[in-house]
Design an enzyme around this catalytic site. Sequence first.
Site, PDB file in Angstrom:
ATOM      1  N   ASP A  47       0.824  -1.221   0.000  1.00  0.00           N
ATOM      2  CA  ASP A  47       0.000   0.000   0.000  1.00  0.00           C
ATOM      3  C   ASP A  47       0.854   1.265   0.000  1.00  0.00           C
ATOM      4  OD1 ASP A  47      -2.144  -1.801   0.365  1.00  0.00           O
ATOM      5  OD2 ASP A  47      -1.984  -1.647   2.538  1.00  0.00           O
ATOM      6  N   GLU A 236     -11.450   0.069  -3.413  1.00  0.00           N
ATOM      7  CA  GLU A 236     -10.570   0.574  -2.347  1.00  0.00           C
ATOM      8  C   GLU A 236      -9.482   1.437  -2.974  1.00  0.00           C
ATOM      9  OE1 GLU A 236      -8.767  -2.781  -0.454  1.00  0.00           O
ATOM     10  OE2 GLU A 236      -7.923  -3.572  -2.299  1.00  0.00           O
TER      11      GLU A 236
END
Length: 508
Positions: A47, A236
Site C-alpha cells: 500500500d 478501495e
Amino acid sequence: MNYNSASNASEQTEQSHPSAAAVKFSKAIGKLPPNNNPLVAHKFGADPYALVFEGRVYLYMTSDKLEYDSEGNPQKNSFNSINRITVISSDDLVNWTDHGEIPVAGPQGAATWATQSWAPAAAHQIIDGQDRFFLYFSNNASGIGVLSAPSPVGPWLDPIGKALITRDTPGVEDVTWLFDPAVLVDDDHRAYIYFGGGIPEGRAERPDTARVIPLGEDMTSVVGRARVIPAPYMFEDAGIHKFNNIYYFTYCSNFDEGIRPEGSPPPGEIAYMTSSQPMGPWTYRGTILRNPGHFFGVGGNNHHAIFQFLEHWYIAYHAQTLSQAMEVPDGYRSTHLNRISFSEVDGRINEVAADYEGVEQIKLFNPYQRVAAATMGWSAGVKTERLCTRDTADAAASDVVVTEMERGSWIALSKVDFGNEGAACFTASIFNEGEGAVLELHLDRPDGPLIGQLVIPASGGSPESDISPRWKEHSTGITDAQGVHDIYMVIGGASGKQGISIKEWSFE
C-alpha cells in the site's frame, strides 16, 4: 524479520573467489540485479504512499510480515496483526534507505487507541512557519487516524488522541470501509482527504463509497460534510494528484464477476476520474494499471500512489513478487515503481506497463559521504533493525542498521561514482558478535574485482546502543576504484559463527 535468509540458505552456490577460500554467496531473491523492482528485497512493504521533500522521495508502506502456524510454517497473510508502517527513502529511485518501522497502533504505538495501521498517506504542511508532517492511517476498515512529526521520519506523536474520521463524521454513514486515505495539499495550501471503499449489497457498479472532505488548517481535523465521489466499480485504494490544473482521483476497481457495461473498469485495475475542482464533480476516464497478475503471474489486490519527482511522474504500486520468489503463501506484498506519462492532447494518463526492470537511476550515487548501511540497491541474506530495545514512535531514524550478516551475505549500491582519481580509503562502523570475519568490497558483482577488504575481529557484547563503544570504526586502503561501478559489500572469512552488523560507511 530476515525474510530471505532461510530461502538463501538453500540457494547458495559455490563460486570462485579472488581473495581467499571459496565463499558461498547468498543469492538475491525477489529483486535481482540489474532489475530495480521490487524496491527492496529484505522486507515486505504494501500500500505505498509517496511524499517528496527536499530532493528525496519517502515511501510509507503497510508493514506486511510473515505469519506462522504453531509448527513454524508460513501462513497466508491475515492482516490482523499489522500495527506498524515502514518508511524507505531515496534521492535516485534505485538505492533506498530503510528508515525502519513506525510503531503506530497498539499499546506500544503512538496511537494507543488503534489496533491496526493499514494503507498510510503522508502530507507536508507549513504551520506557524514550521515544517510539519502528517501520517494518516487506516485502523483496519473502521476509521482513519493521524500522527504528526517535525520530519518525514519522525518522531511521530498522536496530536488528537483519537480517530480523525469515524462513523460520526458527516457524510460517511454509508461508507462500507472507512480506510485507504489519500491527501492533497493544493497550491493555495488548502488540504483535502480522500478515502473509503467497499461494496454495498447489490451495488457493485455504483458503490458510492468513495469520499472527499476538506482538512482543517491544523491538518488534524475535518471541515464540513464529506462528498460522494461516484467512482464506477469502486473497491478501495483512494489516490489523488494534480497535473496541469486537473485533479485526478484514482482507485482500485472491485472484483465483481457480473457483466460490466462497455467502458467500465475491468476487475482489480487502477481506474481514474478527473475534475477541475478538488471536490468534484468528477468524470470517469478509464484505467491505467492492470492487476499485478497480468504482469507478474501473481494477483491479489491493487494499490498505488502517483507522484511527481523532479521533472517526471511515477506510480508506486505493490505486487506479491518477493513472496512469490520465496514460495510462501499469499498476501505478502512488495512495492514497485514505474514511470507514468500524460497525453498532451486531453490530459489522459497513458497506460502503465508494470515490470521487474523498474525506473532508471536519476543520479549517480556519491560514496564520499557518510552513508547509512541500511541504504541498498540490492541485497542477499540480510535484515535491518533498530539499535537497542527502543521500539517507540520517537526512536531516531538513524538507529536503523544492517544486521545478522553471515558468510556470503552482501549489500550492493547501484552506479556509485568514484570519480577519475578514485577512492583511496574505506571506513565502516561495524559490530561483530561472532568469530572473526572479513568485509570484502567488490566491483559490479559479488565476485567481481576486489578493491579492498576489512578484517573484522569479534567485538564482544552486543550492539546495545548507537553510542556503544562496541561499535568499532574499521578502515582499509582501496585500489583500482575509479569511474562508475556497482559496489558489493560481501561478508567473507571463516565459516564459523558470524553475526555482522554495519551502521554506517564511507569512502575517501
